[in-house]
Design a protein around this motif. Sequence first.
Motif, PDB file in Angstrom:
ATOM      1  N   ARG A  61       0.795  -0.999   0.119  1.00 27.59           N
ATOM      2  CA  ARG A  61       0.341   0.206   0.155  1.00 27.59           C
ATOM      3  C   ARG A  61       0.831   1.429   0.239  1.00 27.59           C
ATOM      4  NH1 ARG A  61      -2.911  -2.922   3.551  1.00 27.59           N
ATOM      5  NH2 ARG A  61      -5.006  -3.613   2.929  1.00 27.59           N
ATOM      6  N   ASP A  67      -4.639   2.523  -0.207  1.00 30.97           N
ATOM      7  CA  ASP A  67      -5.931   1.055  -0.790  1.00 30.97           C
ATOM      8  C   ASP A  67      -6.106   1.107  -1.864  1.00 30.97           C
ATOM      9  OD1 ASP A  67      -5.264   0.656   1.882  1.00 30.97           O
ATOM     10  OD2 ASP A  67      -6.721   1.821   2.248  1.00 30.97           O
ATOM     11  N   GLU A  68      -6.797   2.204  -2.820  1.00 30.92           N
ATOM     12  CA  GLU A  68      -7.069   2.281  -4.079  1.00 30.92           C
ATOM     13  C   GLU A  68      -6.008   1.409  -5.642  1.00 30.92           C
ATOM     14  OE1 GLU A  68      -8.828   4.772  -7.526  1.00 30.92           O
ATOM     15  OE2 GLU A  68      -9.612   5.383  -5.604  1.00 30.92           O
ATOM     16  N   ALA A  72      -5.910  -2.430  -7.121  1.00 34.74           N
ATOM     17  CA  ALA A  72      -6.020  -2.208  -8.626  1.00 34.74           C
ATOM     18  C   ALA A  72      -4.869  -3.188  -8.966  1.00 34.74           C
ATOM     19  CB  ALA A  72      -5.539  -0.732  -9.162  1.00 34.74           C
TER      20      ALA A  72
END
Length: 258
Positions: A61, A67-68, A72
């Motif tokens: 992370r 997080d996004e 992905a």
Amino acid sequence: MLPRLLLAHRLLAGAAAPLPRRRTAAAMSAAAPGTRLLRGVVFDMDGTLTVPVIDFPAMYREVLGGDEAYAAARAAGGGSVDILHCIEGWAPDEQRRAYEVIARFEQDGLDCLQIMPGASELCGFLDAKQIRRGLITRNVKTAVDLFHQRFGMMFSPALSREFRPYKPDPAPLLHICSTWNIPPNEVVMVGDSLKDDVVCGKRAGAFTCLLDETGRYGPHDSLPEDVRPDFKVSSLSEVFSVLEEHFDLAPVVSESRI
């Protein structure tokens, strides 16, 4: 060194003479014991010879930017993240920052490095049988050196991520086999990762043994054929039985067998 690297390249390119075809895991269970020669065992380090302590999701992370981005990357990787592969195409400044983050997490892991239960006994068993021991890790050479010094067990060759290409590419395992003058089908790759250790071993033509302490991978027969190891154990202590029941533990001879 150059002839060995050339030999590894020939093996990767399929230029070497064909090696005997390996049995599948199911076929092996029905075969008579002691019919497969074993002259070398190659281990992963983190999570195999040492207790897993690095918080990899937290590291991913931070490297990827939250997080996004982590989600992905997991989606793109089929549920897993190859962080070293992810950052290979980044700009130099971004790569430098990423490696600094990785180094910090790895250093925290080194500070509380612990030997995996059964590792010392297994190495003693292999030494008594005159079976070679090697190591392949995606960690840095500093971590390998500390492991050797702290626990007093040496692996040779011991390849860190400074050796390119790294797992799951078969090159490091083929390099060890060529250094030993032993064909891959007389070697077992032991590790705790399907995508790195098992795939590396299978691509090289070696036998593979997955260490799955927590059962996160599920039953052996449920694993996809392309990543299914020849053996699956829940502890290093179980590796003793695998080796004794399924292999002829022959000491290394001086002449080349490749």
